[in-house]
Design an enzyme around this catalytic site. Structure first.
Site, short mmCIF file in Angstrom:
data_model
loop_
_atom_site.label_atom_id
_atom_site.label_comp_id
_atom_site.label_asym_id
_atom_site.label_seq_id
_atom_site.Cartn_x
_atom_site.Cartn_y
_atom_site.Cartn_z
N THR A 1 4.23 2.79 5.80
CA THR A 1 2.85 2.32 5.71
C THR A 1 1.97 3.16 6.62
O THR A 1 2.38 3.45 7.76
CB THR A 1 2.71 0.83 6.10
OG1 THR A 1 1.32 0.57 6.37
CG2 THR A 1 3.52 0.43 7.31
N ARG B 1 -5.28 -2.14 8.83
CA ARG B 1 -5.06 -3.59 8.70
C ARG B 1 -5.32 -4.25 10.04
O ARG B 1 -6.46 -4.22 10.49
CB ARG B 1 -3.68 -3.89 8.15
CG ARG B 1 -3.67 -5.08 7.21
CD ARG B 1 -2.44 -5.11 6.35
NE ARG B 1 -1.23 -4.95 7.12
CZ ARG B 1 -0.28 -5.85 7.21
NH1 ARG B 1 -0.39 -6.99 6.58
NH2 ARG B 1 0.81 -5.61 7.89
N ASP C 1 4.87 -4.31 6.21
CA ASP C 1 5.19 -5.68 6.63
C ASP C 1 5.48 -6.64 5.47
O ASP C 1 6.45 -7.40 5.50
CB ASP C 1 3.95 -6.20 7.37
CG ASP C 1 4.32 -6.76 8.69
OD1 ASP C 1 5.34 -6.32 9.24
OD2 ASP C 1 3.60 -7.68 9.14
N GLY D 1 0.84 -1.21 0.00
CA GLY D 1 0.00 0.00 0.00
C GLY D 1 0.87 1.25 0.00
O GLY D 1 1.80 1.34 0.79
N ASP E 1 -0.39 2.22 8.22
CA ASP E 1 -0.86 1.41 9.36
C ASP E 1 0.05 1.55 10.59
O ASP E 1 -0.36 1.23 11.69
CB ASP E 1 -0.92 -0.08 8.97
CG ASP E 1 -1.82 -0.31 7.77
OD1 ASP E 1 -2.76 0.47 7.58
OD2 ASP E 1 -1.56 -1.28 7.03
N ARG F 1 1.09 -5.17 -5.13
CA ARG F 1 1.23 -6.35 -4.29
C ARG F 1 1.34 -7.49 -5.30
O ARG F 1 0.41 -7.73 -6.06
CB ARG F 1 0.00 -6.52 -3.40
CG ARG F 1 -0.32 -5.30 -2.52
CD ARG F 1 -1.46 -5.61 -1.58
NE ARG F 1 -2.09 -4.41 -1.03
CZ ARG F 1 -1.70 -3.78 0.08
NH1 ARG F 1 -0.66 -4.21 0.73
NH2 ARG F 1 -2.35 -2.73 0.52
N ASP G 1 2.45 -0.32 11.48
CA ASP G 1 2.45 -1.65 12.13
C ASP G 1 3.76 -2.42 11.94
O ASP G 1 3.79 -3.63 12.15
CB ASP G 1 1.28 -2.49 11.60
CG ASP G 1 1.38 -2.75 10.10
OD1 ASP G 1 2.23 -2.14 9.44
OD2 ASP G 1 0.60 -3.58 9.59
O1 F6P Z 1 -1.53 -1.33 4.39
C1 F6P Z 1 -2.18 -0.17 3.99
C2 F6P Z 1 -3.65 -0.42 3.78
O2 F6P Z 1 -4.24 0.77 3.35
C3 F6P Z 1 -4.40 -1.02 4.96
O3 F6P Z 1 -4.74 -0.05 5.91
C4 F6P Z 1 -5.58 -1.65 4.31
O4 F6P Z 1 -6.08 -2.72 5.07
C5 F6P Z 1 -5.00 -2.14 3.00
O5 F6P Z 1 -3.82 -1.39 2.77
C6 F6P Z 1 -5.91 -1.99 1.82
O6 F6P Z 1 -5.26 -2.52 0.74
P1 F6P Z 1 -5.79 -2.42 -0.75
O7 F6P Z 1 -5.80 -0.98 -1.12
O8 F6P Z 1 -4.84 -3.23 -1.54
O9 F6P Z 1 -7.16 -2.99 -0.71
#
Ligand code: F6P
Length: 322
Positions: A127, A173, A105, A13, A129, A74, A131
């Site tokens: 990130t 997340r 992560d 992300g 998050d 990803r 985290d």
């Molecule tokens: O890791 C960043 C994040 O925005 C999280 O907060 C969220 O759960 C996830 O990515 C959403 O991912 P995507 O945009 O791939 O659905």
């Protein structure tokens, strides 16, 4: 080992401040006679050889921009043995002496799998998050909580005018940092986070009723994603308290926007540190923020670490949102 060529990638992300990190790494490395290559779309670009040579001007005018000029993805293919091998072969054939991987992560895990194959990697936590276990801070978090706060402030105006309850779902997340910090900043009546089991009757319904009996007329409930169904939370509040409730899911707005001063500065310093450790001959390091200092750890040291949660933040938040 002399470092002559490095590659930078942003993965997972996106987070505001990634560009500031890319800029710092590029300029600091070029200033130390190291060639810099930008890898497009994270580990996917490393597999497919999607690469551009960076110069001082490639990174002009990006310090204030959200997102990432290198794009992100990803990449499930990279997690396969064949995909990993493709990336390793590309690094070897292109004489890449180190990969600087910027992300969360998943990006850290990607860097670890490259390291196991003999590729030197430096990881920078970025990130929204917040985290990444070994670092008190991840690039992008400050911008995200400021955005979330600004959004909830707007929602609050209308909740106040109509004497309603607003349930607002934030990202994170499996980490409650965005929720707890935003919750404190907006004076949320309840904050539902993954780190603390929620007793819905006691922590939400009773708190709304108690604060209502003390004169409160509008209510903000912050829900960290994956902790509860935010629409169901609003439905139950309405049924059990009689107060009209509405749900807003903030979603990807939290990932965008111009990075705050804090994110620009941390990203710039972490970027410089990443190049510094390489110049000093260190391999396979994680750049982190600890007690307000930029530090670096061996990647092996961080694998077992767990992210600490500050319970006092939660209890203090409840004490003052009455
Ligand atoms: O890791 C960043 C994040 O925005 C999280 O907060 C969220 O759960 C996830 O990515 C959403 O991912 P995507 O945009 O791939 O659905």
């Amino acid at each position: 080992m002399n470092i002559n060529n490095i590659a930078i990638l942003t993965s997972g992300g996106d987070a505001p401040g990634m560009n500031a990190a890319v800029r710092a790494i590029t300029r600091y490395a070029l200033g130390n006679d190291i060639k810099v290559f930008g890898i497009k779309r994270g580990y996917m670009g490393l597999r497919c050889g999607d690469i551009i040579e960076m110069n001082l001007r490639t990174v002009s005018d990006i310090i204030h921009r959200g997102g990432t000029i290198l794009y992100s993805s990803r990449d499930p293919e990279f997690k396969t043995p064949e995909g990993l091998e493709q990336a390793v072969t590309f690094c070897k054939n292109s004489n890449i002496d180190a990969v600087v991987a910027i992300g969360g992560d998943g990006t850290l895990r990607g860097a670890i799998s490259l390291i196991k194959k003999g590729i030197n990697c430096i990881f920078i936590p970025a990130t929204i998050d917040n985290d990444v276990p070994c670092s008190d801070y991840s690039i992008g978090f400050d911008t995200a909580i400021n955005t979330a706060t600004e959004m909830v402030d707007k929602i609050r105006d209308t909740a106040q005018s109509h004497e309603k309850c607003s349930v607002v779902e934030v990202m994170g997340r499996h980490c409650g940092d965005i929720a707890i910090n935003t919750g404190i900043a907006v004076g949320a009546t309840s904050i539902i986070i993954p780190e603390i089991e929620c007793d819905f009757e006691k922590d939400v319904i009773e708190r709304i009723k108690t604060t209502q009996s003390m004169g409160k007329r509008h209510f903000i409930i912050i829900v960290a994603e994956h902790c509860a169904d935010s629409f169901d939370v609003a439905k139950q509040i309405q049924e059990k308290t009689g107060i009209q409730a509405r749900t807003t899911i903030l979603g990807h707005v939290q990932r965008g926007g111009s990075p705050t001063l804090r994110d620009r500065v941390v990203a710039s310093l972490m970027g410089c540190r990443a190049v510094d450790v390489l110049i000093k001959g260190k391999r396979n390091r994680v750049i982190a923020k600890k007690c307000n200092n930029i530090v670096d750890y061996n990647i092996d040291e961080v694998l077992e670490l767990k992210k600490n949660f500050d319970y006092k933040l939660y209890t203090d938040a409840l004490h003052i949102s009455i």
